[in-house]
Design an enzyme around this catalytic site. Structure first.
Site, short mmCIF file in Angstrom:
data_model
loop_
_atom_site.label_atom_id
_atom_site.label_comp_id
_atom_site.label_asym_id
_atom_site.label_seq_id
_atom_site.Cartn_x
_atom_site.Cartn_y
_atom_site.Cartn_z
N ARG A 40 -7.46 2.26 -2.82
CA ARG A 40 -8.45 2.45 -1.57
C ARG A 40 -9.17 3.58 -1.34
NH1 ARG A 40 -7.64 0.08 4.92
NH2 ARG A 40 -9.26 -1.31 4.30
N GLY A 93 -9.68 -7.23 8.77
CA GLY A 93 -8.34 -6.37 9.31
C GLY A 93 -8.32 -6.60 10.76
N GLN A 122 0.45 -1.10 0.18
CA GLN A 122 0.33 -0.05 0.00
C GLN A 122 1.18 1.29 -0.01
OE1 GLN A 122 -2.40 0.99 3.66
NE2 GLN A 122 -4.19 1.30 1.98
N TYR A 149 -5.94 11.12 4.35
CA TYR A 149 -4.72 10.66 4.13
C TYR A 149 -4.47 11.77 2.60
CZ TYR A 149 -3.41 8.08 8.23
OH TYR A 149 -3.92 7.47 9.62
C1 LIG Z 1 -4.00 -1.46 14.06
C2 LIG Z 1 -4.91 -0.62 13.02
C3 LIG Z 1 -3.34 -0.77 11.56
C4 LIG Z 1 -4.36 0.30 10.36
N1 LIG Z 1 -3.54 0.54 9.43
C5 LIG Z 1 -4.07 0.62 8.10
C6 LIG Z 1 -3.26 0.98 6.93
O1 LIG Z 1 -1.94 1.09 7.61
N2 LIG Z 1 -3.69 1.04 5.93
C7 LIG Z 1 -4.52 1.92 5.91
O2 LIG Z 1 -5.17 1.79 4.16
N3 LIG Z 1 -5.96 1.13 6.68
C8 LIG Z 1 -5.65 0.63 8.04
N4 LIG Z 1 -6.17 0.12 8.88
C9 LIG Z 1 -7.84 0.45 8.42
C10 LIG Z 1 -8.31 -1.42 8.79
O3 LIG Z 1 -7.53 -1.76 7.09
C11 LIG Z 1 -9.12 -1.55 8.00
O4 LIG Z 1 -10.08 -1.14 7.13
C12 LIG Z 1 -9.90 -1.22 9.38
O5 LIG Z 1 -9.22 -2.59 10.92
C13 LIG Z 1 -11.24 -2.17 9.16
O6 LIG Z 1 -11.46 -3.29 9.04
P1 LIG Z 1 -11.76 -4.59 10.30
O7 LIG Z 1 -12.74 -4.57 10.26
O8 LIG Z 1 -12.00 -5.46 9.19
O9 LIG Z 1 -10.66 -4.59 11.25
C14 LIG Z 1 -5.55 -0.07 9.65
C15 LIG Z 1 -6.40 -0.51 11.15
C16 LIG Z 1 -5.61 -1.39 12.51
C17 LIG Z 1 -6.90 -1.47 13.49
#
Ligand SMILES: Cc1cc2nc3c(=O)[nH]c(=O)nc-3n(C[C@H](O)[C@H](O)[C@H](O)COP(=O)(O)O)c2cc1C
Length: 360
Positions: free
Chosen positions: A227, A317, A100, A180
Site C-alpha cells: 500500500r 474504507g 496488513q 508510517y
Molecule cells: C477508522 C479508520 C481506520 C483506518 N485504519 C487504517 C489502517 O489500519 N491502515 C491503512 O492503511 N489505512 C487505514 N485507514 C484508511 C482507510 O483504509 C482508507 O484509506 C480511507 O478511509 C479512505 O477510504 P474511504 O474514502 O473509502 O473511506 C483507516 C481509515 C479509517 C476511517
C-alpha cells in the site's frame, strides 16, 4: 471488449475473488492487552466476507512497531493463534483475507515503549497525534535508527509474513502508506540519513523494497501486495518536491518484484482526492499486475474508473464499517448506513459487530 463489472469475479494471482470490491484496512483498536485480536474480530470480518478481498486493520510486526493502543500484532504464538479464527471464519464464507503488516516508526508514544523513544529514519518529530491512554496525544520525539538495526526490521517483516501464512491468511499487504515507517523512509522531509537508506530517491526507497523483496522470498510474489499514499499528508507527512519521481521509482521496483498488487490511496487519506497534484495514472501504467484504487470512492466513481481502465479493484474504507453487506447494498442500490464516530476506536462489540444488514 465488454466493460467489466464491479460485481463479477476477478482473479488475483491464484485467488478467485467474488468481485472487484475490497475492504480497506481499518484500525479499530479492539485487541487485548497482549495485542491478540479481539474475540469479536472473527465475526466482524466474517460479516464483511462478501467483499472480493478483505485487508485487515494494520497489524504490528514487532513490539517496537506499535504506535496506538490495542492494535493487534502478529509476532507472538498467541497472536498467530488469535488470528486463526478470523481467517477460518472468512474462508468458511468463501471470502479472501490479507493481513496488513505495519511498523509505525515515529508515529508512536513513549508510554507504549516503557518510556523509550519510538524509532524513525531520522530524529524528526511528526506533527500528528496518536491514540494512547484512551485519548489522542502528540506523538513523542523519535530517535534515528542505527544502520545496524535495519536488518532486524526487515527480518521482523519476514517473520510476520511467515506467521501470516501460519495463521491462515491468503497473503499480506506491506503497509508503505500513511506516514508510517516505510513511508517515512521514502520522504526527504522525514529522512535526512546519509547512509544507504537516505539521500537519493533509490536510497530512500531501499527499506520498502528490501522489506517487500524479503516478504516475497518468504511467501511468494502472488501473496504480496503493497500500500502506498504518494500525495497524502497522513500522520504528519510534509510534502516534498520529488514525490512523483520517488513513487515512479518505487512502483517500477515493485513491478520488477512481480508482486500481486499495489494499493494506492489517491489524494489525502480520508480527505480530498486532489489534495495536491499527483499523476496516479503514471503509477498504474508502470505496474503490470493488479492496481487497487482507494479513497473517496462511491459506486459511480468506481464504475467510471473501471470502465476507463484506471484501476482493477476498488477499496472502500469507512463505508464498510457501518455496512457489513456493502457489496449487496451497492449492487441493489440500498441506502448506506452512516457510521457512529464514537465507537470507531476501542471498545467491544458495540459499533463493531452490531451494524445490521439490509436483510436483517
Ligand atoms: C477508522 C479508520 C481506520 C483506518 N485504519 C487504517 C489502517 O489500519 N491502515 C491503512 O492503511 N489505512 C487505514 N485507514 C484508511 C482507510 O483504509 C482508507 O484509506 C480511507 O478511509 C479512505 O477510504 P474511504 O474514502 O473509502 O473511506 C483507516 C481509515 C479509517 C476511517
Amino acid at each position: 471488449m465488454s466493460t467489466p463489472s464491479l460485481f463479477e469475479p476477478y482473479k488475483l494471482g491464484p485467488l478467485n475473488l467474488f468481485n472487484r470490491i475490497v475492504m480497506a484496512p481499518l484500525t479499530r483498536n479492539r485487541a487485548g492487552s497482549d495485542l491478540v485480536p479481539s474475540p469479536f474480530a472473527a465475526d466482524y470480518y466474517a460479516q464483511r466476507a462478501s467483499a472480493g478481498l478483505i485487508i485487515t486493520e494494520a497489524t504490528q510486526v514487532s513490539k517496537q512497531a506499535q504506535g496506538y493502543q490495542n492494535t493487534p500484532g502478529i509476532y507472538t504464538p498467541e497472536q498467530i493463534a488469535g488470528w486463526r479464527p478470523v481467517t477460518d471464519a472468512v474462508h468458511a464464507k468463501g471470502g479472501r483475507i490479507f493481513v496488513q503488516l505495519w511498523h509505525v516508526g515515529r508515529v508512536s508514544h513513549v508510554d507504549l515503549h516503557g518510556g523509550e523513544a519510538p524509532v524513525a529514519p531520522s530524529a524528526i518529530r511528526a506533527e500528528t497525534k496518536t491514540f494512547v491512554n484512551n485519548g489522542f496525544a502528540d506523538v513523542s520525539e523519535p530517535r534515528a535508527l542505527d544502520l545496524e538495526e535495519i536488518p532486524g526490521i526487515v527480518e521482523d517483516f519476514r517473520k510476520a509474513a511467515a506467521n501470516a501464512i501460519e495463521a491462515g491468511f491468503d497473503g499480506v499487504e506491506v503497509h508503505g502508506a500513511n506516514g508510517y515507517l516505510l513511508d517515512q523512509f521514502l520522504r526527504e522531509t522525514a529522512n535526512v540519513r546519509t547512509d544507504a537508506y537516505g539521500g537519493s530517491i533509490e536510497n530512500r526507497a531501499r527499506l520498502l523494497i528490501d522489506v517487500t523483496a524479503t516478504v516475497v522470498s518468504e511467501i511468494g510474489a502472488q501473496r504480496t501486495g503493497v500500500r502506498l499514499s504518494p500525495a497524502s499528508p497522513a500522520s504528519g507527512i510534509v510534502p516534498s518536491k520529488d514525490e512523483q519521481p520517488q513513487f515512479n521509482h518505487v512502483v517500477e521496483a515493485l513491478d520488477r518484484l512481480g508482486i500481486a498488487y499495489i494499493h494506492v490511496v489517491e489524494g489525502a487519506t480520508s480527505g480530498p482526492r486532489d489534495a495536491r497534484p499527483f499523476d496516479f495514472d503514471a503509477l498504474r501504467k508502470k505496474f503490470r499486475n493488479t492496481y487497487i484504487a482507494n479513497n473517496g470512492y462511491d459506486l459511480e466513481l468506481a464504475k467510471s474508473r473501471l470502465a476507463e481502465g484506471k484501476a482493477d479493484l476498488f477499496a472502500f474504507g469507512h463505508n464498510f464499517i457501518a455496512n457489513p453487506d456493502l457489496v449487496e447494498r451497492l449492487k441493489s442500490g440500498a441506502p448506506l448506513a452512516p457510521l457512529n464516530p464514537a465507537t470507531l476506536y476501542g471498545g467491544g462489540a458495540q459499533g463493531y459487530t452490531d451494524y445490521p444488514t439490509v436483510s436483517g
